[in-house]
Each structure stands twice: as structure tokens, then as C-alpha cells.
Write a protein that holds these residues in place. Structure first.
Motif, short mmCIF file in Angstrom:
data_model
loop_
_atom_site.label_atom_id
_atom_site.label_comp_id
_atom_site.label_asym_id
_atom_site.label_seq_id
_atom_site.Cartn_x
_atom_site.Cartn_y
_atom_site.Cartn_z
N LEU A 1 12.38 25.92 16.16
CA LEU A 1 12.37 26.97 15.14
C LEU A 1 12.28 26.31 13.78
N SER A 2 11.25 26.67 13.02
CA SER A 2 11.11 26.20 11.64
C SER A 2 11.33 27.39 10.72
N THR A 3 12.11 27.17 9.68
CA THR A 3 12.32 28.19 8.65
C THR A 3 11.59 27.73 7.41
N LEU A 4 10.73 28.62 6.89
CA LEU A 4 9.91 28.29 5.73
C LEU A 4 10.06 29.37 4.66
N THR A 5 9.76 29.02 3.42
CA THR A 5 9.74 29.98 2.34
C THR A 5 8.35 29.99 1.73
N LEU A 6 7.78 31.19 1.60
CA LEU A 6 6.48 31.39 0.99
C LEU A 6 6.71 32.05 -0.36
N SER A 7 6.23 31.42 -1.43
CA SER A 7 6.47 31.97 -2.76
C SER A 7 5.24 31.82 -3.65
N VAL A 8 5.16 32.67 -4.64
CA VAL A 8 4.08 32.62 -5.62
C VAL A 8 4.44 31.58 -6.68
N SER B 1 7.09 39.90 -9.76
CA SER B 1 6.90 41.11 -8.97
C SER B 1 6.76 40.82 -7.47
N ILE B 2 6.61 39.54 -7.11
CA ILE B 2 6.44 39.18 -5.71
C ILE B 2 7.59 38.25 -5.31
N PRO B 3 8.58 38.79 -4.61
CA PRO B 3 9.71 37.93 -4.22
C PRO B 3 9.31 36.94 -3.13
N PRO B 4 10.00 35.82 -3.05
CA PRO B 4 9.72 34.86 -1.97
C PRO B 4 9.93 35.52 -0.61
N MET B 5 9.18 35.06 0.39
CA MET B 5 9.30 35.58 1.75
C MET B 5 9.77 34.45 2.66
N THR B 6 10.71 34.76 3.52
CA THR B 6 11.17 33.81 4.52
C THR B 6 10.34 33.99 5.79
N LEU B 7 9.90 32.88 6.34
CA LEU B 7 9.14 32.88 7.59
C LEU B 7 9.93 32.12 8.64
N ARG B 8 9.94 32.64 9.85
CA ARG B 8 10.52 31.93 10.99
C ARG B 8 9.37 31.65 11.96
N HIS B 9 9.19 30.39 12.28
CA HIS B 9 8.09 29.98 13.16
C HIS B 9 8.68 29.30 14.39
N TYR B 10 8.39 29.88 15.56
CA TYR B 10 8.80 29.29 16.83
C TYR B 10 7.61 28.58 17.45
N ALA B 11 7.77 27.31 17.76
CA ALA B 11 6.73 26.55 18.47
C ALA B 11 7.24 26.35 19.90
N TYR B 12 6.68 27.09 20.84
CA TYR B 12 7.08 27.01 22.24
C TYR B 12 6.42 25.80 22.87
#
Length: 100
Positions: A27-34, A44-55
Motif C-alpha cells: 500500500l502506497s499513500t500519495l498526495t496529489l496537489s496543485v 481552490s483545489i485542495p490536495p487529494m490523498t491517493l491510496r495505491h495497492y500493488a497486488y
């Protein structure tokens, strides 16, 4: 000529990685931001948290067998649980099971 306004630059930051042996995944936790660049405001665009599972239990050119099937089922349960936790927080969940 393209008259559309260009998209703002974005930044993807890896916050953490966690190996999940029960699900045979990472599981990788990432933040996507402008990224502010003078043309776009990030207010006007808040950061978004992404959870990525690599099976890791999916064989190349095949299908999971035996214990890998059990771990895949556990991964599905893990993702469903994480979705319930994160629904209010606006988190995206991505699952990836092949490198080819």
C-alpha cells in the motif's frame, strides 16, 4: 489553435509505503496537489490523498492459484474497508495487479 487554458502543474508526493503480507500487496499513500505557478491558484483545489495497492500475487500470463486467491480476497476486503473509512475524506483508491 488551442485556446483552452492550460492545466495547472501538479505534484505527486509519496508519503509512505506499507507491505501487507496478509493481502500479498504493498500500500502506497500519495498526495496529489496543485503547484502554484502564477497563472493558477492552488487555493481552490485542495490536495487529494491517493491510496495505491500493488497486488503481488498475480502471476504474469496467468491467474492467481491457491493461497494467492485467498490473499486476493483479503485484498478486496481491505480495499472495501478502506473505502468505507475514506469516503468522507475524498480519498481515491487505486489497485494495480500486473507489471506487464
Amino acid at each position: 489553435p488551442d485556446t483552452a487554458e492550460p492545466h495547472p502543474p501538479i505534484k505527486l508526493t509519496l508519503e509512505s509505503t506499507t507491505h501487507l503480507p496478509k493481502t500479498s500487496s504493498t500500500l502506497s499513500t500519495l498526495t496529489l496537489s496543485v503547484v502554484p505557478d502564477g497563472l493558477h491558484s492552488d487555493s481552490s483545489i485542495p490536495p487529494m490523498t491517493l491510496r495505491h495497492y500493488a497486488y503481488e500475487g498475480w502471476p504474469d500470463f496467468g491467474v492467481p492459484q491457491g493461497k494467492d486467491v485467498d490473499k486476493l480476497i483479503e485484498l478486496i476486503r481491505e480495499v472495501e474497508s478502506k473505502q468505507r473509512e475514506e469516503v468522507a475524506g475524498g480519498c481515491e483508491i487505486w489497485v494495480h495487479w500486473s507489471v506487464t
